[in-house]
Design a protein around this motif. Structure first.
Motif, PDB file in Angstrom:
ATOM      1  N   GLY A 192      25.985  81.856   4.461  1.00  0.00           N
ATOM      2  CA  GLY A 192      24.886  82.780   4.697  1.00  0.00           C
ATOM      3  C   GLY A 192      25.006  84.109   3.981  1.00  0.00           C
ATOM      4  O   GLY A 192      24.034  84.854   3.883  1.00  0.00           O
ATOM      5  N   GLY A 218      19.928  82.678   5.448  1.00  0.00           N
ATOM      6  CA  GLY A 218      19.218  81.665   6.215  1.00  0.00           C
ATOM      7  C   GLY A 218      19.252  80.294   5.563  1.00  0.00           C
ATOM      8  O   GLY A 218      19.856  80.092   4.501  1.00  0.00           O
ATOM      9  N   SER A 250      16.071  79.533  11.901  1.00  0.00           N
ATOM     10  CA  SER A 250      16.479  80.256  10.695  1.00  0.00           C
ATOM     11  C   SER A 250      15.314  80.300   9.716  1.00  0.00           C
ATOM     12  O   SER A 250      14.504  79.381   9.652  1.00  0.00           O
ATOM     13  CB  SER A 250      17.687  79.579  10.044  1.00  0.00           C
ATOM     14  N   THR A 251      15.241  81.398   8.987  1.00  0.00           N
ATOM     15  CA  THR A 251      14.214  81.580   7.966  1.00  0.00           C
ATOM     16  C   THR A 251      14.886  82.047   6.692  1.00  0.00           C
ATOM     17  O   THR A 251      15.806  82.872   6.740  1.00  0.00           O
ATOM     18  CB  THR A 251      13.166  82.629   8.402  1.00  0.00           C
ATOM     19  N   LYS A 252      14.453  81.517   5.592  1.00  0.00           N
ATOM     20  CA  LYS A 252      15.034  81.896   4.304  1.00  0.00           C
ATOM     21  C   LYS A 252      14.999  83.413   4.131  1.00  0.00           C
ATOM     22  O   LYS A 252      13.966  84.050   4.296  1.00  0.00           O
ATOM     23  CB  LYS A 252      14.272  81.226   3.152  1.00  0.00           C
ATOM     24  N   LYS A 254      16.056  85.670   5.973  1.00  0.00           N
ATOM     25  CA  LYS A 254      15.842  86.459   7.187  1.00  0.00           C
ATOM     26  C   LYS A 254      16.882  86.154   8.264  1.00  0.00           C
ATOM     27  O   LYS A 254      16.686  86.470   9.428  1.00  0.00           O
ATOM     28  CB  LYS A 254      14.431  86.227   7.726  1.00  0.00           C
ATOM     29  N   SER A 256      19.845  83.879  10.592  1.00  0.00           N
ATOM     30  CA  SER A 256      19.872  82.696  11.464  1.00  0.00           C
ATOM     31  C   SER A 256      20.153  83.123  12.897  1.00  0.00           C
ATOM     32  O   SER A 256      20.816  84.129  13.141  1.00  0.00           O
ATOM     33  CB  SER A 256      20.947  81.717  10.998  1.00  0.00           C
TER      34      SER A 256
END
Length: 266
Positions: A192, A218, A250-252, A254, A256
């Motif tokens: 990450g 993320g 989780s968002t790319k 942004k 986890s």
């Protein structure tokens, strides 16, 4: 004659209608038969897949338990056998170095042996510590986590924000919870690229709740669910061993969030 012909046509039409209805019913019956047959086949296949996945998960959980037992044994052997013998070598070498009859050349050789022995002793302690942190057995999870956080933050810009209330944690659960947090931190740093971690552990009702968050790059949770990495799979297996529930979001770019609930903490 015309009346007979009309009656004959009516019978033909009636026969055609009944024949058409029969064909429709047969076709509908075949469609329903194939639909439910296909549905049953699919259900059986799903059942087989679920049985296979459950079996694989049980194997994985058993593997983890065996690994922990083996880690404990190797750690104990390193401490009891190798480290103790290295300490004897170190003490003996010290005595020989202090011997005034020893030549300078021999003393230099002994100092070299002592240096190698001390480095080997330190390496064995580090390995034993990684295999099974002794502080966990002696002082409990809170102190073990504090030491773990210190290891990660002492030589880096990583920041760890924590709110940990763990007086209620069962002794037999501590090692798995420690490994879960250790794996989460490793994943955040290695995969990450996170710089800030947030950990919150407290009791809510009859659940022990663990909330872990990072500000990393993320990942796609759909892809992760299809093919979990070893680290994430280990986390899920340890959660399952403790009869827990895990939710991952989780968002790319942004970060986890991992929310874990452990039952039976009433």
């Amino acid at each position: 004659m015309e009346e007979e012909l009309f009656t004959s046509q009516e019978q033909i039409i009636e026969a055609l209608v009944y024949g058409l209805i029969f064909l429709v019913l047969v076709t509908l019956g075949l469609i329903l038969f194939f639909y439910y047959s296909r549905k049953k086949i699919i259900e059986k296949e799903i059942e087989k897949i679920n049985i296979k996945l459950d079996y694989q998960e049980r194997i994985h959980q058993t593997t983890i338990k065996v690994q922990e037992a083996e880690r404990h044994r190797i750690s104990q052997d390193l401490h009891d056998a190798i480290s103790s013998k290295l300490n004897i070598i170190s003490l003996t070498t010290h005595v020989l170095i202090e011997d005034q009859t020893m030549s300078t050349k021999n003393k230099e050789a002994l100092k070299h042996i002592l240096d190698i022995t001390n480095k080997t002793l330190e390496n064995s302690r580090v390995i034993a510590h990684k295999l099974m942190p002794p502080i966990l057995d002696k002082f409990g999870l809170k102190e073990a986590l504090e030491e773990l956080f210190e290891e990660f933050t002492s030589n880096s810009s990583l920041k760890i924000e924590q709110n940990i209330v763990i007086d209620c944690i069962k002794k037999e659960d501590e090692l798995h919870i420690f490994r879960i947090i250790q794996e989460l931190i490793n994943n955040s740093l290695v995969h990450g690229k996170a710089t800030i971690l947030k950990l919150d552990i407290n009791k809510k009702g009859d659940f022990l709740k663990l909330k872990y968050e990072d500000n990393g790059i993320g990942f796609n949770t759909n892809d992760a669910s299809k093919k979990s990495g070893i680290g994430l799979q280990n986390i899920k297996s340890r959660v399952a061993i403790l009869n827990g529930i895990i939710e991952v979001s989780s968002t790319k770019n942004k970060g986890s969030l991992f929310s874990i609930k452990f039952r039976n903490y009433d």
